[in-house]
Design a protein around this motif. Structure first.
Motif, PDB file in Angstrom:
ATOM      1  N   VAL A  35       0.829  -1.203   0.000  1.00 53.58           N
ATOM      2  CA  VAL A  35       0.000   0.000   0.000  1.00 53.58           C
ATOM      3  C   VAL A  35       0.866   1.257   0.000  1.00 53.58           C
ATOM      4  O   VAL A  35       0.639   2.193  -0.776  1.00 53.58           O
ATOM      5  N   GLY A  36       1.863   1.285   0.885  1.00 47.18           N
ATOM      6  CA  GLY A  36       2.711   2.462   0.978  1.00 47.18           C
ATOM      7  C   GLY A  36       3.451   2.750  -0.296  1.00 47.18           C
ATOM      8  O   GLY A  36       3.490   3.905  -0.775  1.00 47.18           O
ATOM      9  N   ALA A  37       4.058   1.731  -0.898  1.00 46.52           N
ATOM     10  CA  ALA A  37       4.777   1.923  -2.154  1.00 46.52           C
ATOM     11  C   ALA A  37       3.812   2.348  -3.256  1.00 46.52           C
ATOM     12  O   ALA A  37       4.135   3.229  -4.073  1.00 46.52           O
ATOM     13  N   GLY A  38       2.632   1.738  -3.293  1.00 48.03           N
ATOM     14  CA  GLY A  38       1.657   2.081  -4.333  1.00 48.03           C
ATOM     15  C   GLY A  38       1.215   3.529  -4.265  1.00 48.03           C
ATOM     16  O   GLY A  38       1.142   4.214  -5.298  1.00 48.03           O
ATOM     17  N   ASN A  39       0.928   4.009  -3.069  1.00 47.86           N
ATOM     18  CA  ASN A  39       0.507   5.403  -2.934  1.00 47.86           C
ATOM     19  C   ASN A  39       1.615   6.372  -3.332  1.00 47.86           C
ATOM     20  O   ASN A  39       1.359   7.425  -3.930  1.00 47.86           O
ATOM     21  N   VAL A  86      11.944  -2.050  -8.569  1.00 49.44           N
ATOM     22  CA  VAL A  86      13.038  -1.107  -8.343  1.00 49.44           C
ATOM     23  C   VAL A  86      12.482   0.294  -8.095  1.00 49.44           C
ATOM     24  O   VAL A  86      12.913   1.000  -7.171  1.00 49.44           O
ATOM     25  N   GLN A  87      11.518   0.705  -8.906  1.00 47.43           N
ATOM     26  CA  GLN A  87      10.968   2.049  -8.732  1.00 47.43           C
ATOM     27  C   GLN A  87      10.208   2.177  -7.414  1.00 47.43           C
ATOM     28  O   GLN A  87      10.262   3.224  -6.759  1.00 47.43           O
ATOM     29  N   ALA A  88       9.523   1.123  -7.002  1.00 47.18           N
ATOM     30  CA  ALA A  88       8.822   1.146  -5.713  1.00 47.18           C
ATOM     31  C   ALA A  88       9.820   1.267  -4.565  1.00 47.18           C
ATOM     32  O   ALA A  88       9.590   2.009  -3.602  1.00 47.18           O
ATOM     33  N   THR A  89      10.925   0.552  -4.662  1.00 48.76           N
ATOM     34  CA  THR A  89      11.956   0.658  -3.631  1.00 48.76           C
ATOM     35  C   THR A  89      12.530   2.065  -3.587  1.00 48.76           C
ATOM     36  O   THR A  89      12.726   2.641  -2.505  1.00 48.76           O
TER      37      THR A  89
END
Length: 712
Positions: free
Chosen positions: A237-241, A615-618
């Motif tokens: 959820v956090g990475a998605g937002n 990678v982009q989410a990280t």
């Protein structure tokens, strides 16, 4: 061709205020997910017009539209707000038509098509719509036609999808390929935002349930399995937002890679939202299975919206297609004018020493370290009195990112600044600062960390190595494990117990900076899977002067935790290293994309999309942790989430590259012509360290869970 109104950036306060007003309107007309079967979508559509929601496209207010879609998702409501947004932008030449959309008299649903379709399937809100807008994904003629018939098709979606029969065209407009592509992306973004928001709402209810529901005499949130699952959902959820926020920002500012940023956000939500929804149901158990609860209706919305993404395909293909068939990389992060200007300086210096870069197993190079030190970049965030220039945290992050991405052999010198220097500056005596800070600024402090022990790995508060005061000295006895580089270090940053009876346990810890050649220190070397040397270090009656104590007696926990800011900067190293591996992989497959990753839609391209999104989410989570540190707003969630996601992505990356490239990716750097120069093979071996070093991912998930309010 129609002229498109530029998107207009909004302030966070403006977006928050608008979202609050949307929640108020929904409370009256669509009070929550359980309203999905019976609520009057037409009344909500009319109210949305009265509130100005349908004029957001004409105003270019994308952030407000995305915020409204998020609120709709949390209520399991499929009001096609972004369809109206897209329609008003594509039909901007017809003021009367745009005005009718804004007033809710022309209620438009939109889809990809050439305008000749006799029927279109799987459309939301078709029974309340008056018109259907279709346009080719490659550009061409956008056609507006009346909805002459809408036949509901019962199934997972509630309200049900419909099959639409359109009438004769009432308006047409020519749009170019880039305009069509952006319109498709916006429609896809609507489904992604809505699905992720619905899943997030279920996750929130699951977290609340886990703090209250008791089984076997305990609150279920104290069970390890529940904590691990909850933390995993929170990471998704956090990475998605964050990715959605980055995409909206990129679209608003018209950045060159804005569509790729949006597609990455969409792809993350497409995969993550169902995972989060299932995770929430597992925690809610039977209470969330019956339709009196919101969760079943949110479940329907999540899966209906992610399924519909297949009906809205871009001509450019998915994330992997865009990357493989293009020349660029992932969307760039924005560290502000100062940070990005400094990036140019760092790249210029590294280019001047290009022959020293690119080493897979990075050691330290004296020449490059000296050059960086001569530029004043080691400790440059410190005040002038300490030899720095009060550089920004953004500049420190840029220096670390570029060094790791370019595989510059200066990582230990940079680590000395963030892991030791900042703490010495804050907690050290004037004499310690005078002695050690110049060495760190010159890149000449060879150090190791003395934290882990046989009984204290992730649970550092349980350490047993102890120090007893003896006049002006301390006598240390104990054992440390996994001390990386201990065999070649001159100093150890050593955490020991100085009060065995302290409560809580971490209250009795003190930190010392000890010379490794002190009598009584014995070093035993071990070679790790990655090839790195770590050591078991024995301390047998090691006498250390009190002048080498850093911080207060029994105040070492504060010294250690204050170093977390440095660890968060270093955490970006994982993201930068994986970004480099991704670009190495892209360079290889671009040479022969058919042979390497096959046609569009192949398994290999799906893997490549997964890696790029990960990678982009990280990177997004790392950036959030750094921002929280810089703004002193706390980083209790973002930091461990970035660590968990990055570590597990490193493992997944190594596996996926073997799947994509085959045995050649398992060859070492010593083999001539090996793909990636051996980086893939080394990266796979190194990946285990990312999930155990500095606290295992299981422990990190526990920290995340407790940050959400779950009990120990």
């Amino acid at each position: 061709m129609t002229a498109i109104t530029p998107l207009v950036p909004m302030t966070p306060d403006e977006v928050s205020s608008f979202a609050q007003s949307v929640r108020g309107t929904l409370t009256r007309h669509w009070p929550g997910p359980t309203a999905a079967p019976e609520a009057d979508l037409l009344k909500l559509w009319q109210s949305a017009a009265e509130q100005g929601w349908l004029e957001l496209g004409a105003a270019g207010a994308l952030a407000a539209a995305a915020a409204a879609v998020r609120e709709l998702g949390r209520a399991a409501c499929p009001l096609p707000l972004m369809d109206a947004f897209v329609a008003t932008r594509l039909l901007a030449h017809d003021e009367a038509l745009v005005d009718g959309i804004g007033r809710g008299e022309v209620r438009v649903i939109a889809s990809v098509g050439d305008g000749t379709e006799q029927r279109l399937r799987h459309l939301d809100a078709a029974r309340q719509a008056t018109h259907l807008l279709t346009f080719p994904a490659t550009g061409g003629t956008a056609v507006l036609r009346p909805v002459t018939r809408a036949d509901e098709t019962a199934g997972l979606a509630v309200p049900a999808w419909s099959t639409v029969t359109p009438g004769e065209p009432t308006a047409t407009v020519e749009i170019d390929a880039s305009t069509a592509d952006e319109a498709v992306v916006l429609l896809r973004l609507q489904l992604a935002v809505r699905a992720l928001a619905a899943a997030e709402r279920s996750h929130e209810m699951a977290v609340e349930h886990a703090t209250q529901r008791r089984q076997f005499g305990k609150v279920i949130g104290s069970f390890g399995a529940v904590q691990q699952r909850t933390a995993t959902c929170q990471i998704d959820v956090g990475a998605g937002n964050l990715l959605i926020a980055d995409a909206v920002r990129a679209l608003e500012h018209g950045l060159p890679d804005r569509l790729l940023a949006a597609e990455i956000a969409v792809e993350h939500a497409r995969a993550a939202a169902p995972r989060v929804q299932f995770g929430a149901h597992h925690t809610l158990a039977a209470i969330g299975y019956f339709e009196e609860h919101d969760a079943p209706w949110l479940f329907r919305r999540v899966h209906a919206d992610t399924a519909r993404l297949r009906t809205l395909s871009r001509a450019a293909g998915d994330v992997a297609d865009t990357l493989v068939e293009g020349t660029g990389s992932l969307p760039t992060g924005d560290l502000g004018e100062t940070g990005e200007a400094f990036r140019t300086e760092v790249r210029a210096l590294l280019d001047a020493h290009a022959d020293l870069l690119g080493r897979i197993e990075m050691g330290e190079d004296a020449e490059l370290t000296r050059a960086v030190a001569e530029h004043g970049w080691l400790g440059f965030t410190w005040p002038a009195a300490a030899g720095g220039r009060s550089a920004s945290l953004a500049e420190q992050v840029v220096l670390n990112e570029e060094a790791v991405y370019r595989r510059a052999p200066i990582t230990k010198a940079l680590g000395a600044v963030t892991l030791l220097g900042d703490s010495i500056l804050k907690h050290g005596t004037p004499e310690q600062q005078e002695r050690f800070l110049p060495l760190i600024r010159q890149g000449q402090l060879a150090f190791c960390l003395g934290y882990s022990e046989p009984e204290a790995g992730s649970d550092l508060a349980s350490l047993r190595t102890h120090a007893v005061r003896d006049g002006d000295s301390w006598v240390i006895n104990g054992q440390k494990l996994w001390t990386s580089g201990g065999h070649e270090s001159e100093w150890v940053w050593l955490a020991v117990r100085t009060d065995p009876d302290a409560t809580p346990r971490h209250a009795g810890i003190t930190v010392f900076l000890v010379p490794m050649d002190t009598p009584g220190i014995v070093v035993q070397q071990h070679r790790a899977l990655s090839g790195e040397i770590a050591c078991t270090v024995f301390y047998d009656d090691v006498r250390v002067p009190d002048s080498l104590r850093v911080g207060e007696v029994n105040g070492g926990w504060k010294v250690i935790t204050d170093a977390l800011a440095g660890e968060r900067i270093a955490m970006g190293n994982i993201a930068a290293a994986l970004h480099r591996q991704l670009d190495d992989l892209l360079a290889l497959v671009r040479e022969d994309p058919g042979a390497s990753v096959g046609p569009r839609g192949s398994h290999a391209r799906a893997l490549l999309t997964e890696l790029a999104v990960g990678v982009q989410a990280t990177r997004a989570l790392v950036a959030a942790a750094i921002r929280a540190t810089a703004e002193d707003t706390g980083a209790r969630l973002a930091a461990p989430m970035a660590g968990v996601l990055g570590g597990e992505l490193a493992e997944r990356f190594g596996e996926a590259v073997l799947d994509i490239l085959g045995p050649a990716a398992a060859l070492s750097a010593s083999v001539p012509g090996v793909p990636g120069g051996g980086a893939f093979e080394y990266g796979l071996r190194l990946s285990i360290m990312y999930v155990v070093g500095g606290g295992t991912n299981d422990i990190q998930r526990g920290l995340i869970a407790r940050s959400l309010g779950l009990p120990r």
